[in-house]
Design an enzyme around this catalytic site. Sequence first.
Site, PDB file in Angstrom:
ATOM      1  N   ASP A 354       0.863  -1.174   0.000  1.00 36.49           N
ATOM      2  CA  ASP A 354       0.000   0.000   0.000  1.00 36.49           C
ATOM      3  C   ASP A 354       0.909   1.236   0.000  1.00 36.49           C
ATOM      4  O   ASP A 354       2.115   1.123   0.237  1.00 36.49           O
ATOM      5  CB  ASP A 354      -0.882  -0.033   1.250  1.00 36.49           C
ATOM      6  N   ASP A 555      -1.701  -0.988   5.960  1.00 37.75           N
ATOM      7  CA  ASP A 555      -1.849  -0.366   7.272  1.00 37.75           C
ATOM      8  C   ASP A 555      -2.824  -1.113   8.170  1.00 37.75           C
ATOM      9  O   ASP A 555      -3.000  -0.743   9.328  1.00 37.75           O
ATOM     10  CB  ASP A 555      -2.266   1.101   7.138  1.00 37.75           C
ATOM     11  N   ASP A 559      -7.104  -2.075   4.412  1.00 40.24           N
ATOM     12  CA  ASP A 559      -6.486  -3.166   3.655  1.00 40.24           C
ATOM     13  C   ASP A 559      -6.786  -4.539   4.255  1.00 40.24           C
ATOM     14  O   ASP A 559      -6.183  -5.535   3.839  1.00 40.24           O
ATOM     15  CB  ASP A 559      -4.967  -2.968   3.597  1.00 40.24           C
TER      16      ASP A 559
END
Length: 662
Positions: A354, A555, A559
């Site tokens: 990410d 995180d 996600d």
Amino acid sequence: MSKKKQNLRDLTTQEHQGEHLDVGGQNHSSPESPGKLKTYLPAIFSFVFLIVGIGWDYFDAQFFQSWIRIVWYVAAYLPVGLPVIREGWNSIINGDFFTEFLLMSIATMGAFAIGEYPEAVAVMLFYAVGELFQNAAVNRAKGNIKALLDVRPNEARVYRNNDYISVSPESVAIGEKVQVRVGEKIPLDGILLSEKGSFNTAALTGESKPDTIVKGEKVFAGSINLDGVIEIETTKEFKDSSIARILDMVQNATARKSKTELFIRKFARIYTPIVVYLAVALTFLPYLFVDEYIFQDWLYRALIFLVISCPCALVISIPLGYFGGLGAASKNGILFKGASFLDEMTKVTTVVMDKTGTVTKGVFKIKDVVISNGALSARLPDGQEAEMMKYLMAMEEQSTHPIARAIMEYKADGDTFQASEVSEIAGKGLKGTVNGKTVLVGNKALMTSNNLEVPVETDNIVESIVMVSIEGKLAGYVTIADELKEDAHQAIEQIKASGISKIIMLSGDKDSITQQVAKELGMDWAKGGLLPEDKLNEVEKLMSANNNRLAFIGDGINDAPVLAASDVGVAMGGLGSDVAIETADVIIQTDQPSKFAKAVRIGRSTRRIVWQNIGLAFGVKAVVLILGAGGVATMWEAVFADVGVALLAILNAVRLQNMKWN
């Protein structure tokens, strides 16, 4: 399996932390306890008696004959032999017939029966010494976990009935005010009420540098207050605090066994009875094929066979190796939820990351302030910038958007401006009045819809842009960017150096920003503008490729679906995210993406040491087994093949705790 061995292998509950059975059959806390000498006395006693007895045998002492010799070696045998015999008997009572205790008991008592007294004592003595080494290694491996257990707060000083009273952290409710003195541990997660505080979070994050927190920011249970008396307001009950959940996860990490570990345990259960039956066959079957069959000779070979075949090196060193890997990772601020993920980490071929909160700080800051002449009254350029920013800050003051918060951090000298009649224009920005002037604040679309000419150079800016119009004239614009983490470049370099073939970025941020960050970091490719379900679809496509093992680093909040679906889910900043602790397989407590490469190195080193131990155990045992069956090897070679190999394997596993991972 005996209770003792189960404790040593599982190591999953606090009650068993540091407890094991010594060779004298007594429980004790650890080799560092006051009873340390008592722990080693049985082995020392047997060793002295064995050496003296061998000496008298060597010099053919006249008095050391017949029953005196037998009694002497029995006395040498009992201190180390009785606990093993007792364990073997208890295992049989519990329905577990074929254990290493039974093998050692049969072999040594058989050696006594055929008059090989020194060998019998030596086998059991070295087995006992191996147990002592094993226990010391296990306790050392537990050290890193104990360090985490030691951060568990014992009490909380909570404000009740107009006074601070000491209570158990478990009894503190959400929203209560807690006082923490210098040197004390934060008892529960909360919000800092004092102006600021300095905290040692090393036990939680592995970082020794003190962490400074200001009023209104989060503090975590287990942190140590370093500077002045502070007050916090609790936001979670103790059972839900980050430290409590992390401790629970670490204590139970070995519950998820690796495939290698599970295979060895199943193998040992099948292997041990086969060895017993083969030993019986080796004793009696030669009678049918050998012309000059001597029962005592073939029994001796069978006893050697039993000693060599004891699976101690496998069933002890392999779990110890994995536990050492888990401990080494914990010491470095990386929490694996089980030994199985140490193995999985070694197989990763693709890393998907990410952006926000993973390689960037997730905190927006002003990058550039650009002024357009004509709308501002101040003559000097610096004065024009400050004036425009005051208009902008007045408009953004009431907003909670991350970009608005970044703008409000700008330091402008002099009096602040006040905005009125502020209204939101959906998808474009804000309109309001400041100092009697009409002000527009927003994106390019807002400016063009109000017939304002936008500078051409802004078309090439990928960062977020906030433009300011005053009384129908463009005053300027501000670019806002999310900062890269200090170790972001290092993280990508180290991941590539580890041999992982693909590094990909998937982000919910706009595609232009995602592409720019990925290019700057040297990633293989990137895709932005993704919703959580879009990320999941992309990851599933990647995972469907042949022989592709994927780790996702995120995180741990938006996600969560991808963390759960990937082969290895790695959450950044697990202290601040409940979802991370619940969903991820690996938690990096320090928010440093470079720790991923370190996790890979720890996983690979653990797996390498485990397979070294397997190869050592099987290789040496196979050679000595053949020699023993052929009558070439003696009981002394058997001792090395069993206890010697176990000791070497244990020492090899202990190396994990001494390695440098920087």
